[in-house]
Every structure is written in C-alpha cells, then in structure tokens.
Design a protein around this motif. Sequence first.
Motif, PDB file in Angstrom:
ATOM      1  N   ILE A 196      -7.190 133.231-103.936  1.00 24.81           N
ATOM      2  CA  ILE A 196      -6.524 134.017-104.971  1.00 24.81           C
ATOM      3  C   ILE A 196      -7.547 134.837-105.749  1.00 24.81           C
ATOM      4  CG2 ILE A 196      -5.219 133.858-107.126  1.00 24.81           C
ATOM      5  CD1 ILE A 196      -3.811 131.432-105.984  1.00 24.81           C
ATOM      6  N   ARG A 197      -7.252 136.109-105.880  1.00 22.32           N
ATOM      7  CA  ARG A 197      -8.104 137.019-106.650  1.00 22.32           C
ATOM      8  C   ARG A 197      -7.347 137.670-107.794  1.00 22.32           C
ATOM      9  NH1 ARG A 197     -11.541 134.489-104.555  1.00 22.32           N
ATOM     10  NH2 ARG A 197     -12.959 135.143-102.891  1.00 22.32           N
ATOM     11  N   ARG A 198      -6.049 137.928-107.590  1.00 22.89           N
ATOM     12  CA  ARG A 198      -5.217 138.609-108.599  1.00 22.89           C
ATOM     13  C   ARG A 198      -4.033 137.728-108.974  1.00 22.89           C
ATOM     14  NH1 ARG A 198      -6.773 142.041-104.727  1.00 22.89           N
ATOM     15  NH2 ARG A 198      -4.889 141.598-103.543  1.00 22.89           N
ATOM     16  N   TRP A 199      -3.517 137.936-110.160  1.00 25.69           N
ATOM     17  CA  TRP A 199      -2.441 137.075-110.663  1.00 25.69           C
ATOM     18  C   TRP A 199      -1.189 137.177-109.804  1.00 25.69           C
ATOM     19  CZ3 TRP A 199       2.357 138.858-112.048  1.00 25.69           C
ATOM     20  CH2 TRP A 199       2.492 140.230-112.234  1.00 25.69           C
ATOM     21  N   ASN A 200      -0.986 138.325-109.140  1.00 25.70           N
ATOM     22  CA  ASN A 200       0.220 138.507-108.331  1.00 25.70           C
ATOM     23  C   ASN A 200      -0.031 138.322-106.835  1.00 25.70           C
ATOM     24  OD1 ASN A 200      -1.313 140.814-108.100  1.00 25.70           O
ATOM     25  ND2 ASN A 200       0.388 142.247-108.382  1.00 25.70           N
ATOM     26  N   ASP A 201      -1.153 137.708-106.464  1.00 22.04           N
ATOM     27  CA  ASP A 201      -1.345 137.322-105.064  1.00 22.04           C
ATOM     28  C   ASP A 201      -0.297 136.276-104.689  1.00 22.04           C
ATOM     29  OD1 ASP A 201      -3.485 138.990-104.644  1.00 22.04           O
ATOM     30  OD2 ASP A 201      -5.016 137.448-104.977  1.00 22.04           O
ATOM     31  N   ARG A 202       0.131 136.304-103.436  1.00 23.86           N
ATOM     32  CA  ARG A 202       1.134 135.348-102.960  1.00 23.86           C
ATOM     33  C   ARG A 202       0.631 134.685-101.680  1.00 23.86           C
ATOM     34  NH1 ARG A 202       2.437 136.017-107.441  1.00 23.86           N
ATOM     35  NH2 ARG A 202       4.375 136.902-108.275  1.00 23.86           N
ATOM     36  N   PRO A 203      -0.340 133.785-101.797  1.00 22.63           N
ATOM     37  CA  PRO A 203      -0.918 133.159-100.601  1.00 22.63           C
ATOM     38  C   PRO A 203      -0.012 132.084-100.018  1.00 22.63           C
ATOM     39  CG  PRO A 203      -1.852 132.170-102.548  1.00 22.63           C
ATOM     40  CD  PRO A 203      -0.951 133.265-103.035  1.00 22.63           C
ATOM     41  N   GLU A 204      -0.353 131.666 -98.814  1.00 19.52           N
ATOM     42  CA  GLU A 204       0.338 130.524 -98.199  1.00 19.52           C
ATOM     43  C   GLU A 204      -0.124 129.238 -98.881  1.00 19.52           C
ATOM     44  OE1 GLU A 204       0.205 127.966 -94.043  1.00 19.52           O
ATOM     45  OE2 GLU A 204      -0.389 130.081 -94.001  1.00 19.52           O
ATOM     46  N   PRO A 205       0.783 128.438 -99.417  1.00 18.97           N
ATOM     47  CA  PRO A 205       0.362 127.148 -99.980  1.00 18.97           C
ATOM     48  C   PRO A 205      -0.092 126.223 -98.858  1.00 18.97           C
ATOM     49  CG  PRO A 205       2.754 127.342 -99.995  1.00 18.97           C
ATOM     50  CD  PRO A 205       2.231 128.661 -99.544  1.00 18.97           C
ATOM     51  N   VAL A 206      -1.152 125.449 -99.126  1.00 17.52           N
ATOM     52  CA  VAL A 206      -1.696 124.569 -98.091  1.00 17.52           C
ATOM     53  C   VAL A 206      -1.921 123.170 -98.651  1.00 17.52           C
ATOM     54  CG1 VAL A 206      -2.765 126.347 -96.663  1.00 17.52           C
ATOM     55  CG2 VAL A 206      -4.017 125.431 -98.623  1.00 17.52           C
ATOM     56  N   CYS A 207      -1.636 122.179 -97.813  1.00 20.61           N
ATOM     57  CA  CYS A 207      -1.819 120.784 -98.177  1.00 20.61           C
ATOM     58  C   CYS A 207      -1.589 119.964 -96.911  1.00 20.61           C
ATOM     59  CB  CYS A 207      -0.825 120.380 -99.273  1.00 20.61           C
ATOM     60  SG  CYS A 207      -0.980 118.677 -99.839  1.00 20.61           S
ATOM     61  N   PHE A 208      -2.282 118.839 -96.778  1.00 21.17           N
ATOM     62  CA  PHE A 208      -2.095 117.987 -95.614  1.00 21.17           C
ATOM     63  C   PHE A 208      -1.061 116.889 -95.849  1.00 21.17           C
ATOM     64  CE2 PHE A 208      -6.811 118.908 -94.555  1.00 21.17           C
ATOM     65  CZ  PHE A 208      -6.455 120.095 -93.931  1.00 21.17           C
ATOM     66  N   ALA A 209      -0.570 116.740 -97.067  1.00 21.50           N
ATOM     67  CA  ALA A 209       0.429 115.711 -97.349  1.00 21.50           C
ATOM     68  C   ALA A 209       1.770 116.101 -96.723  1.00 21.50           C
ATOM     69  CB  ALA A 209       0.585 115.531 -98.854  1.00 21.50           C
ATOM     70  N   PRO A 210       2.694 115.148 -96.551  1.00 22.60           N
ATOM     71  CA  PRO A 210       4.020 115.499 -96.022  1.00 22.60           C
ATOM     72  C   PRO A 210       4.652 116.640 -96.810  1.00 22.60           C
ATOM     73  CG  PRO A 210       3.762 113.123 -96.072  1.00 22.60           C
ATOM     74  CD  PRO A 210       2.558 113.689 -96.774  1.00 22.60           C
ATOM     75  N   TYR A 211       5.237 117.585 -96.075  1.00 26.54           N
ATOM     76  CA  TYR A 211       5.766 118.814 -96.686  1.00 26.54           C
ATOM     77  C   TYR A 211       7.219 118.607 -97.104  1.00 26.54           C
ATOM     78  CZ  TYR A 211       6.791 123.828 -97.100  1.00 26.54           C
ATOM     79  OH  TYR A 211       7.160 125.072 -97.561  1.00 26.54           O
ATOM     80  N   PRO A 212       7.586 119.057 -98.308  1.00 26.31           N
ATOM     81  CA  PRO A 212       8.969 118.877 -98.769  1.00 26.31           C
ATOM     82  C   PRO A 212       9.991 119.412 -97.763  1.00 26.31           C
ATOM     83  CG  PRO A 212       7.585 119.632-100.570  1.00 26.31           C
ATOM     84  CD  PRO A 212       6.735 119.695 -99.333  1.00 26.31           C
ATOM     85  N   LEU A 213      11.065 118.692 -97.626  1.00 27.85           N
ATOM     86  CA  LEU A 213      12.102 119.032 -96.653  1.00 27.85           C
ATOM     87  C   LEU A 213      12.672 120.423 -96.890  1.00 27.85           C
ATOM     88  CD1 LEU A 213      13.786 118.015 -94.276  1.00 27.85           C
ATOM     89  CD2 LEU A 213      15.361 116.965 -95.908  1.00 27.85           C
TER      90      LEU A 213
END
Length: 336
Positions: A196-213
Amino acid sequence: MRFSNDTPLPAAMLPNAEQDDRVTAIFLAAITYRIAGGRLALAAAQRPLLLDPTLPYPHDGMLQKSVASVCSTGFVYPKEGRAREATAVLRVGDRDAAIVAYGQRVWQRSVGGGLAPSAPLAFERVEMSWRNAYGGVVQEPARVVSLGDDDGGGEAFVPEHESGYPHNFEGKGFITDAARAQDQPLPQLEHPEQLIRRWNDRPEPVCFAPYPLWGGLRAAHVWHDQQFDQSGASKLASRAAPRTTFDAIAPGTRIALGGMRPGGEALVFEAPAPPVAVTVAVGGASERLVPALDAVDIDAEAGEVRLLWRASVSYGLVQLEHRRARLEATEAFPRG
C-alpha cells in the motif's frame, strides 16, 4: 449404510440424498502429526473433525468440494528479537506465497499535505489473522448526491450506512474518504507485490488462516473474463483463500512454512500417502476407496499439522439391500 471405524482417528460418514433415489456418501478422516526435523510423527492428541456448520469458514463436511487447501494459523515472527517488518512464506511443491508483516501503522499527513503511512512500530510477533489483512468496514455519513441524466437528474438523499471491502470485511485499512483517513490504521499483513502506497489503493488481502466463507476472493474460482465458469464451483468450499488452494496435493509433495516460528525455524514436511482406506460393500459388490488429501491445517505455534482425508461413493437405494462401509488403516498409517 452402516459405517465402522477400525482406526483410532476421528472419522465420519456423511450421507447426502440426491435425485433419482441415489445417495452420495462422503467419508472423512483426520490425522494430526507433530512436525519435527522435516518429518511427521503421530501426535499424542488427535484433533477432531470440524463439522460445526456455524464456523465462519468452510467446515470439513462441505459437500461440493474437490480441491486441497493449505492453511496456517499462528504468528509472523522476525528472524530474531523485535523488528518493524518480517516475512512469512508458504511453499507447496513448486508454488509459493509470501506475506509481509508490519508493525502497527497509521495514515498521517506528509510534508506536502498528502497522506503517507507512518513508520511501523517494532513488534515481537503479528497474528496471522484476516483481521490484520487489508479490508474492513467503514461508516458512511448521510449525504445528498446528484443523479445522472440516465436516472432522471436531480438529487437524492443517501442515509448513513456501512460500506465494506467485499474481499475481507474483517480487515483494516479500507478507507473511502481521504478527509477521514488520518490516524486510521493500515493493515499489518500485505501482499509483497501490492504494498500500500496511497489511501485509496485496493490490494488483494492476504493471510494463511482459513478464509471466511463469505469472502469475495472466492469469486476468482468461477469468474473469468467477465463470465461465470461453472467448472470452478467445487473450489468455492476450499478452507483457504485462492492463493493457497490447489487442484490436488500428491503424496511426496514438499510443504514448507517459514517465518512463523521464533528464531527463524521453518516447518517442513512431505505430504504422506493416505493412512486410511474405505471398503464399501453395496449389495453383492465391493469397492476399496483410497481417499485424497482434502485439507492441510498447520498450527505453527504448536508445531503440528492436521490432515483431512476425503473419499466419496454414490449408490442407488434398493429396498432391503445390505450396505456397509469400513475405515481401515493402510500400510502408510504411522506406527508407534
């Protein structure tokens, strides 16, 4: 169908009625290992099957599923002591996924009057949780908006409401108005190629924990080139986000997790051969089913992994017909 379990593992048979008097039975077995020295050893305490339908992520008994997921819970650690930044990497075969973890940050005014992330605070560990990934929900104030010509022109009143990032409602960092961004937190888990560089960036969220249904990233399995692709429907029930969802994980596949143990220790092991098989007898016919690896759930803090094995069979309902299924250990079952 009568089901018997001749192993010490948590196991279950889940029948599902279908059309034309047919039933599909799903067989599940979970086995928990300790990870040590690049090898797997049977854990003293076996973790149960996850069959609670109220879980916020897909449970073991999801019916329409034909993929393998890899998840990890725990924390991201610096290589030593405290740091402002650290990286976790999950490698499955020749495919890897990395996550950069930062200490707490907020948006602040820069010298030029714009917004910039503050320097991250030093940390000892950052939880591998979707709450720390990009996303979130914000409260939008009531306002009057101008309608376009296609809507008849004029103005409309929009009441106060919530606005959220559909890929991860649980996260933080999602902002819709620069005027309200100052002092708001940034995510602590980021995609290394979408920092993230700018307040309105919309990156892909990343995490290795189980992903919400209900997470919107699941749409990647069935939405391609602005068209719905039915062939990916069986992937929607993966416990992991698409990044760590696989068509299959074959025995012997090397799985390595780095950055989630203190002192730089890595957790490494190879996917084992199926430790169980199911013998199914329907009427006068008998069939031996070898299950596929369905889910790899790594508990990095405990240094353990729970592997879920799945097999299924479909049969017609015939009155007074004998139907039996028996779960048995294979030669690959760990001894001692």
